[in-house]
Design a protein around this motif. Structure first.
Motif, PDB file in Angstrom:
ATOM      1  N   PHE A  45     -23.235   0.304  23.499  1.00 53.48           N
ATOM      2  CA  PHE A  45     -23.649   0.146  22.111  1.00 53.48           C
ATOM      3  C   PHE A  45     -22.611  -0.673  21.361  1.00 53.48           C
ATOM      4  N   ARG A  46     -23.083  -1.661  20.607  1.00 56.76           N
ATOM      5  CA  ARG A  46     -22.191  -2.486  19.774  1.00 56.76           C
ATOM      6  C   ARG A  46     -22.655  -2.389  18.327  1.00 56.76           C
ATOM      7  N   HIS A  47     -21.798  -1.864  17.452  1.00 61.71           N
ATOM      8  CA  HIS A  47     -22.117  -1.658  16.048  1.00 61.71           C
ATOM      9  C   HIS A  47     -21.057  -2.347  15.177  1.00 61.71           C
ATOM     10  N   PRO A  48     -21.190  -3.650  14.952  1.00 58.14           N
ATOM     11  CA  PRO A  48     -20.165  -4.349  14.161  1.00 58.14           C
ATOM     12  C   PRO A  48     -20.013  -3.815  12.749  1.00 58.14           C
ATOM     13  N   GLN A  49     -21.043  -3.117  12.233  1.00 53.06           N
ATOM     14  CA  GLN A  49     -20.921  -2.549  10.885  1.00 53.06           C
ATOM     15  C   GLN A  49     -19.871  -1.445  10.829  1.00 53.06           C
ATOM     16  N   TYR A  50     -19.439  -0.970  11.986  1.00 48.94           N
ATOM     17  CA  TYR A  50     -18.421   0.070  12.020  1.00 48.94           C
ATOM     18  C   TYR A  50     -17.037  -0.463  12.405  1.00 48.94           C
ATOM     19  N   ASP A  51     -16.893  -1.774  12.477  1.00 47.90           N
ATOM     20  CA  ASP A  51     -15.572  -2.354  12.726  1.00 47.90           C
ATOM     21  C   ASP A  51     -14.648  -2.096  11.529  1.00 47.90           C
ATOM     22  N   ASN A  52     -13.351  -2.010  11.804  1.00 49.70           N
ATOM     23  CA  ASN A  52     -12.289  -2.053  10.787  1.00 49.70           C
ATOM     24  C   ASN A  52     -12.221  -0.824   9.887  1.00 49.70           C
ATOM     25  N   ILE A  53     -12.876   0.273  10.262  1.00 51.77           N
ATOM     26  CA  ILE A  53     -12.754   1.521   9.503  1.00 51.77           C
ATOM     27  C   ILE A  53     -11.448   2.204   9.895  1.00 51.77           C
ATOM     28  N   LEU A  54     -10.673   2.615   8.901  1.00 53.46           N
ATOM     29  CA  LEU A  54      -9.401   3.280   9.184  1.00 53.46           C
ATOM     30  C   LEU A  54      -9.647   4.564   9.962  1.00 53.46           C
ATOM     31  N   ALA A  55      -8.929   4.726  11.065  1.00 45.56           N
ATOM     32  CA  ALA A  55      -9.084   5.924  11.893  1.00 45.56           C
ATOM     33  C   ALA A  55      -8.658   7.169  11.125  1.00 45.56           C
ATOM     34  N   GLY A  56      -9.441   8.223  11.244  1.00 45.08           N
ATOM     35  CA  GLY A  56      -9.091   9.462  10.565  1.00 45.08           C
ATOM     36  C   GLY A  56      -7.786  10.065  11.051  1.00 45.08           C
ATOM     37  N   PHE A  57      -7.435   9.799  12.310  1.00 45.73           N
ATOM     38  CA  PHE A  57      -6.205  10.359  12.877  1.00 45.73           C
ATOM     39  C   PHE A  57      -4.967   9.521  12.564  1.00 45.73           C
ATOM     40  N   SER A  58      -5.139   8.304  12.057  1.00 42.43           N
ATOM     41  CA  SER A  58      -4.009   7.389  11.884  1.00 42.43           C
ATOM     42  C   SER A  58      -3.028   7.939  10.845  1.00 42.43           C
ATOM     43  N   SER A  59      -1.768   8.077  11.238  1.00 50.93           N
ATOM     44  CA  SER A  59      -0.758   8.670  10.356  1.00 50.93           C
ATOM     45  C   SER A  59      -0.495   7.803   9.133  1.00 50.93           C
ATOM     46  N   TRP A  60      -0.130   8.474   8.033  1.00 50.76           N
ATOM     47  CA  TRP A  60       0.186   7.794   6.776  1.00 50.76           C
ATOM     48  C   TRP A  60       1.687   7.892   6.508  1.00 50.76           C
ATOM     49  N   GLY A  61       2.199   6.942   5.723  1.00 52.03           N
ATOM     50  CA  GLY A  61       3.539   7.048   5.193  1.00 52.03           C
ATOM     51  C   GLY A  61       3.517   7.921   3.937  1.00 52.03           C
ATOM     52  N   PRO A  62       4.600   7.970   3.193  1.00 50.00           N
ATOM     53  CA  PRO A  62       5.860   7.289   3.482  1.00 50.00           C
ATOM     54  C   PRO A  62       6.655   8.016   4.568  1.00 50.00           C
ATOM     55  N   THR A  63       7.679   7.343   5.045  1.00 50.50           N
ATOM     56  CA  THR A  63       8.566   7.981   6.004  1.00 50.50           C
ATOM     57  C   THR A  63       9.346   9.087   5.299  1.00 50.50           C
ATOM     58  N   THR A  64       9.760  10.074   6.082  1.00 48.13           N
ATOM     59  CA  THR A  64      10.519  11.161   5.481  1.00 48.13           C
ATOM     60  C   THR A  64      11.904  10.673   5.087  1.00 48.13           C
ATOM     61  N   VAL A  65      12.489  11.292   4.115  1.00 45.95           N
ATOM     62  CA  VAL A  65      13.834  11.068   3.587  1.00 45.95           C
ATOM     63  C   VAL A  65      13.949   9.723   2.880  1.00 45.95           C
ATOM     64  N   ASP A  66      13.792   8.582   3.628  1.00 45.19           N
ATOM     65  CA  ASP A  66      14.012   7.289   2.981  1.00 45.19           C
ATOM     66  C   ASP A  66      12.749   6.723   2.331  1.00 45.19           C
ATOM     67  N   LEU A  67      11.606   7.347   2.535  1.00 48.56           N
ATOM     68  CA  LEU A  67      10.368   7.026   1.826  1.00 48.56           C
ATOM     69  C   LEU A  67      10.006   5.549   1.913  1.00 48.56           C
ATOM     70  N   GLN A  68       9.959   5.016   3.145  1.00 46.21           N
ATOM     71  CA  GLN A  68       9.573   3.626   3.366  1.00 46.21           C
ATOM     72  C   GLN A  68       8.069   3.521   3.637  1.00 46.21           C
ATOM     73  N   ILE A  69       7.532   2.315   3.445  1.00 42.78           N
ATOM     74  CA  ILE A  69       6.122   2.056   3.719  1.00 42.78           C
ATOM     75  C   ILE A  69       5.911   1.930   5.222  1.00 42.78           C
ATOM     76  N   LYS A  70       5.086   2.807   5.754  1.00 47.09           N
ATOM     77  CA  LYS A  70       4.645   2.735   7.149  1.00 47.09           C
ATOM     78  C   LYS A  70       3.226   3.283   7.207  1.00 47.09           C
ATOM     79  N   PRO A  71       2.316   2.717   7.983  1.00 44.58           N
ATOM     80  CA  PRO A  71       2.530   1.630   8.940  1.00 44.58           C
ATOM     81  C   PRO A  71       2.780   0.301   8.244  1.00 44.58           C
ATOM     82  N   ASP A  72       3.204  -0.683   9.025  1.00 37.69           N
ATOM     83  CA  ASP A  72       3.378  -2.032   8.496  1.00 37.69           C
ATOM     84  C   ASP A  72       2.049  -2.768   8.411  1.00 37.69           C
TER      85      ASP A  72
END
Length: 742
Positions: free
Chosen positions: A513-540
């Motif tokens: 199955f190929r569903h291009p309408q579902y491309d580029n959706i942010l994964a629900g499991f993908s971790s968010w920033g900021p980093t601990t202590v120094d509070l940097q932007i991640k992911p890049d």
């Protein structure tokens, strides 16, 4: 201790043979200079040519006989035309014998084209253009698969190869993107016997480490574990993760894929198919944890072995500014090696980024979706849905039964699930002979399916709780099950709920199955920033990391010719896209330092290229979820400036303070021309304010200028309120800015 973050999403595919050929263009003879020969371009074979003769072929000749609008090849008039064309080709062949004796005719044509094809054997096509009666001479076109590898399309991989004159087909690795670059994979090892890593055509290379597991493509194989002797482990790839990662980075160009007879219309390629790989196995055999010492040894070995890029699709708990794993990554970047690292699979939620992806100089990946998978169809009256299987197996025959939606349930997290989440025991016999319809969430898939089976269900369908395609479900031995179970997408919920009480069928034949309408959706499991202590932007930056197709070790399937393939999901799968991109950038721009390579990838990304997890329809602009946007290899190769810091975080500023804080960013011209760029700050979100001290900068060739960026809390700002903006350098680059009151 660093631990491997691995989300297994197993499914399989096979490549089809659909082909697309570039057509010939009949150019007038006077357009060519017979004394010069242009080199063959992309998609052309410089050893062969097609000679087009001036007279019309049978298809367009006015002298042929037609029957019902179709040329009658048996008619006398048509045969006469073909005889005349044959005489012209004979005359050409006689001319070739006298004037271009090395050119050998390999084919003759008169229906669609009036032409001959030749092997040049060193003959210049300019010579052939001087032959009498010749309308055009072109290098032969090369056939390539019609369908596009969706992973590569999302990062504009093939487009970037074409722009840089890398081969998009053919078997000579020296023409492939990334050739001459070495990428180390710190992971579970690489199975060098997989067709992805066939070393035909790669230069003879000194092989390092345990050479039982190397060739001229996978040039190093080493193992790192504190109990190597005790456990008798080797560098051999037993687990699948590292081989999958390596395939995304550098699988040979257009390697056919097949498993279980399911076909897809493309042959996968790595982002940088020409690279050589180093296998640094820190998770040997079935070991899933690695100590920092193992990681350090692997990184040092990769550096000593001459790796230009290192991929680390692994992660562990962040340890703040004293995180030695992150320091090691930062130092390797300073030593000349680009290090791509996974941000982690602990999302959704802020402060979930893992080490060593938290390193300031890591090229850290978030994950977005690729809209394709292999699964089953679910059908019925007014029901037609596609479903992913995973580790619950495929039914051996279609399963038909009434569908029953579980009653809505309120779970311990305070949310109501409709249909119910199925995490608690269900009344005995309540689902006898039925297909259970269950919501995803709260507990494991096996827990849900186990409870449904105990209540008498003959099968289970889990409805995804995030936008996009369903994912292959992992099983849990704590909840043994025997009934078929599949997952459907959120968009299929309404039709299945409406079918309650009616019979539906879970089909047994796998399909792609190929569903291009579902491309580029942010994964629900993908971790968010900021980093601990120094509070940097991640992911890049974000790259494809959901339902990514790549190679897995040969012992995991029975197809020893085409090899073993699987769909996996995780930021582990996004990271090798960035590592492959870094390899291609280093190939095209060997004089760029690692920080310039990272900036080229991060600061030219597609800013609005990622969609939100919940609906899959709204652009996600939170920089702590997507960094600077979605990776774009074409833009990375065309980068004209590099930023000394690809993003700027002001961290936590006391909420009572409204005094501006400042940080500096140096902008360097990567080109040989002077440029003047407007400087602006826009796309502001939150109550804080951002500014920059210059409205424009002028950069001499290779020159630099420094910008001072400012941030201030708003008066009366609340604790933990976040603000962000984007720094723009005209159309040349953009960088994420972030601050928080605390």
């Amino acid at each position: 201790m660093s631990t491997l973050r691995l989300t297994r999403r197993l499914a399989t595919i096979v490549a089809s043979g659909a082909l697309l050929v570039s057509g010939l263009t009949a150019l007038p003879a006077q357009a060519f200079n017979p004394n010069t020969d242009a080199p063959a371009g992309p998609g052309q074979d410089a050893t062969r040519a097609t000679i087009l003769l001036a007279s019309d072929p049978v298809a367009t000749s006015a002298s042929v006989t037609k029957k019902n609008g179709k040329v009658d090849l048996n008619a006398a008039a048509t045969k006469a035309v073909r005889a005349q064309l044959n005489e012209q080709r004979n005359a050409l062949k006689k001319w070739l014998q006298s004037n271009a004796p090395k050119a050998k005719v390999t084919g003759e044509f008169d229906v669609a084209l009036n032409a001959v094809t030749v092997t040049l054997n060193g003959t210049g096509i300019g010579v052939l253009r001087t032959a009498p009666g010749v309308a055009a001479v072109e290098y032969e076109a090369i056939y390539t698969p019609q369908a596009v590898d969706p992973d590569l399309a999302l990062v504009k991989g093939v487009q970037a190869w074409q722009q840089s004159n890398f081969a998009t087909s053919g078997t000579n690795p020296s023409g492939w993107a990334g050739f001459g670059i070495k990428v180390g994979v710190v992971d579970t090892g690489i199975d060098f016997t997989h067709p992805c890593f066939n070393d035909a055509g790669f230069p003879a290379t000194t092989q390092l480490g345990d050479t039982r597991f190397t060739n001229n493509k996978v040039i190093a194989a080493r193992v790192f574990n504190n109990k190597i002797q005790q456990n008798k482990v080797t560098a051999q790839a037993i687990q699948s993760h590292g081989t999958h990662v390596a395939g995304t980075i550098g699988c040979n160009l257009l390697t056919p894929a097949a498993v279980s007879g399911v076909a897809i219309p493309y042959a996968p390629s790595g982002v940088a198919p020409g690279v050589q790989l180093g296998s640094y196995n820190v998770f040997p055999a079935n070991i899933e944890d690695a100590r920092s010492e193992d990681i350090f040894k692997a990184l040092q070995a990769a550096a000593e072995d001459g790796m230009d890029v290192i991929n680390m699709s692994l992660g562990g708990g962040a340890k703040g500014t004293n995180d030695l794993d992150s320091q090691a990554v930062n130092n390797l970047d300073k030593a000349g090696i680009v290090v791509a690292v996974a941000n982690g699979n602990e999302g959704p939620g802020y402060f979930t980024a893992g080490s060593p992806g938290t390193a300031e100089r890591a090229l850290t990946a978030g994950a977005s979706a690729v809209g394709h998978f292999v699964g089953l169809r679910v059908t019925g009256t007014n029901v037609d849905a596609s479903a992913a299987t995973g580790e619950f197996g495929v039914p051996t025959a279609p399963v038909t039964a009434p569908v029953a939606a579980l009653a809505p349930s309120q779970e311990s997290n305070g949310l109501t699930y409709d249909p119910g989440a199925g995490c608690a025991a269900l009344p005995a016999g309540s689902l006898t002979g039925k297909i259970a319809l269950i919501s995803r969430g709260v507990c494991t898939f096996s827990n849900k399916v186990f409870n449904a089976e105990k209540a008498g269900a003959v099968a289970a369908i889990v409805i995804n709780n995030v936008a996009g395609d369903p994912t292959a479900m992992a099983s849990d031995p704590l909840f043994p099950t025997t009934i078929p179970a599949v997952m459907v997408g959120q968009d299929d919920k309404a039709q299945l709920v409406a079918a309650a009480g009616s019979a539906i069928t879970i089909q047994s034949d796998l399909s792609y199955f190929r569903h291009p309408q579902y491309d580029n959706i942010l994964a629900g499991f993908s971790s968010w920033g900021p980093t601990t202590v120094d509070l940097q932007i991640k992911p890049d930056v974000v790259a494809p990391g959901v339902n990514v197709l790549s190679s897995v070790p040969m012992h995991t399937c029975t197809d020893k010719v085409v090899g073993c393939w699987a769909f996996f999901s995780g930021t582990s799968m996004a990271t090798p896209h960035l590592a492959g991109m870094a390899a291609v950038v280093r190939d095209v721009h060997p004089d760029w330092a690692p920080w310039q390579v990272r900036s080229a990838i991060i600061n030219t990304s597609i800013q609005d290229g990622v969609l939100d997890t919940k609906t899959g329809k709204v652009v996600e602009r939170d920089v702590m979820k997507v960094g600077s946007g979605r990776a774009d290899l074409v833009a990375s190769l065309n980068a004209t400036v590099a930023l000394s810091r690809p993003s700027v975080s002001f961290g936590g500023v006391p909420k009572g303070s409204t005094a501006p804080r400042t940080q500096q960013v140096t902008v360097t011209n990567l080109t040989a021309s002077t440029m003047t760029l407007p400087v602006t700050v826009g796309e502001k979100q939150g109550s804080g304010s951002f500014g920059v001290d210059k409205s424009s900068i002028t950069l001499a060739p290779g020159g630099s200028a420094t910008l001072t960026i400012s941030y201030a809390n708003a008066a009366g700002s609340h604790a933990n309120s976040m603000s962000q903006a984007q720094l723009h350098l005209g159309d040349a680059a953009h960088a994420a800015l972030w601050g928080m009151s605390k």
